[in-house]
Design a protein around this motif. Structure first.
Motif, PDB file in Angstrom:
ATOM      1  N   PHE A 195      42.521 -20.410 -35.201  1.00 46.80           N
ATOM      2  CA  PHE A 195      41.445 -20.499 -33.774  1.00 46.80           C
ATOM      3  C   PHE A 195      39.649 -20.435 -34.211  1.00 46.80           C
ATOM      4  CE2 PHE A 195      45.060 -21.106 -31.103  1.00 46.80           C
ATOM      5  CZ  PHE A 195      45.713 -22.644 -30.772  1.00 46.80           C
ATOM      6  N   LEU A 230      38.844 -22.731 -36.333  1.00 43.20           N
ATOM      7  CA  LEU A 230      38.360 -23.337 -36.029  1.00 43.20           C
ATOM      8  C   LEU A 230      36.817 -24.633 -35.978  1.00 43.20           C
ATOM      9  CD1 LEU A 230      40.411 -25.345 -32.619  1.00 43.20           C
ATOM     10  CD2 LEU A 230      37.803 -26.138 -34.045  1.00 43.20           C
ATOM     11  N   GLY A 272      43.133 -19.473 -28.311  1.00 42.26           N
ATOM     12  CA  GLY A 272      42.474 -20.135 -28.338  1.00 42.26           C
ATOM     13  C   GLY A 272      40.840 -20.790 -27.850  1.00 42.26           C
ATOM     14  N   ARG A 295      37.891 -19.172 -29.370  1.00 44.41           N
ATOM     15  CA  ARG A 295      37.099 -20.500 -29.443  1.00 44.41           C
ATOM     16  C   ARG A 295      35.777 -20.236 -29.071  1.00 44.41           C
ATOM     17  NH1 ARG A 295      33.798 -21.728 -31.882  1.00 44.41           N
ATOM     18  NH2 ARG A 295      33.704 -23.634 -33.432  1.00 44.41           N
ATOM     19  N   LEU A 344      41.531 -28.140 -30.251  1.00 49.20           N
ATOM     20  CA  LEU A 344      42.225 -26.778 -29.967  1.00 49.20           C
ATOM     21  C   LEU A 344      43.551 -26.744 -29.161  1.00 49.20           C
ATOM     22  CD1 LEU A 344      40.542 -23.919 -28.082  1.00 49.20           C
ATOM     23  CD2 LEU A 344      42.048 -24.580 -27.416  1.00 49.20           C
ATOM     24  N   SER A 356      47.045 -25.803 -30.137  1.00 45.36           N
ATOM     25  CA  SER A 356      48.491 -25.086 -29.000  1.00 45.36           C
ATOM     26  C   SER A 356      49.371 -25.536 -28.831  1.00 45.36           C
ATOM     27  CB  SER A 356      47.490 -25.004 -27.966  1.00 45.36           C
ATOM     28  OG  SER A 356      47.493 -26.369 -27.514  1.00 45.36           O
TER      29      SER A 356
END
Length: 245
Positions: free
Chosen positions: A65, A68, A207, A211, A175, A179
């Motif tokens: 994450f 990301l 996450g 993030r 995201l 997950s």
């Protein structure tokens, strides 16, 4: 781009590593440059990117994450959700047909009696049961996409209420899709479904926290927003039907 810079996934602007938001468009920047393996699927190949992403999320979700990158397209999130939904539905169907207890089949037979006049032979009941399981697998892409957008929409709303900066729906969508890798825990019979639910909350909370630079408490509250809202709607709907009845 130098090693101490990170590219914005939305506008492409190079920013200083460690900076939280893009100075041009305000989108949250990744903590690690390069994007997740899934975002690099054209470079790595679809199968390799999927396997590496699944392994990364189960092994170290915070690392995945943190890298990301996000983008404006919804395709990556939708494609991942469809693949995960298909595999998890297929595994669940196999386990259900192999391990379903006799009591469940008996209850299924009792339910069908309400729609038939003549008793249904056991062989026919088994065939109907298999058709329903296969139908669930065939329709899993549609269910997966609907569930993805519903969950991402509720989480996006919770994040908006929390006044998270640099918020973008496509990033939340990806995201949430990442997950959902937790659903692969259904490979474990009996307890796999419950384990998948717990891991899903853990992955999503991690996450959101990593993030969007949120505290774990706030991230957990946003992660639990979808089930809480759906439960409230169910309770209100049940109460309204009872009042009407």
């Amino acid at each position: 781009m130098s090693e101490d810079q990170v590219a914005c996934g939305y506008c492409g602007t190079d920013s200083r590593a460690g900076q939280h938001l893009c100075p041009v468009c305000g989108v949250a920047l990744p903590l690690v440059d390069g994007g997740t393996d899934w975002e690099r699927r054209r470079e790595l190949g679809l199968a390799s990117a999927f396997i590496r992403t699944v392994g990364g999320v189960f092994r170290s979700p915070s690392t995945v994450f943190a890298s990301l990158r996000g983008g404006v397209s919804h395709l990556g999130a939708v494609l991942l959700a469809v693949i995960l939904g298909f595999f998890s539905s297929l595994i669940q169907a196999i386990w259900t047909m192999a391990l379903v207890p006799g009591e469940t089949k008996a209850a299924f037979a009792e339910l069908l009696k309400n729609f038939t006049v003549e008793p249904i032979p056991q062989a026919a009941l088994d065939d109907i049961f298999r058709v329903i399981m296969l139908g669930q697998v065939a329709l899993s892409p549609i269910f997966s996409i609907l569930a993805l957008y519903l969950e991402a929409g509720l989480i996006w709303l919770a994040l908006s209420i929390a006044r998270v900066q640099g918020l973008r729906f496509s990033m939340v969508l990806l995201l949430v899709a990442l997950s959902e890798i937790s659903v692969l825990a259904v490979v474990i019979p009996q307890i796999g479904g419950m384990l998948a639910m717990v891991l899903g909350v853990v992955f999503l909370t991690t996450g959101l926290g990593v993030r969007f630079r949120m505290t774990m408490g706030k991230a957990l509250a946003c992660a639990l927003a979808p089930p809480v809202v759906l439960m409230l709607l169910f309770v209100l709907g049940t109460g309204a039907l009872s009042a009407i009845g």
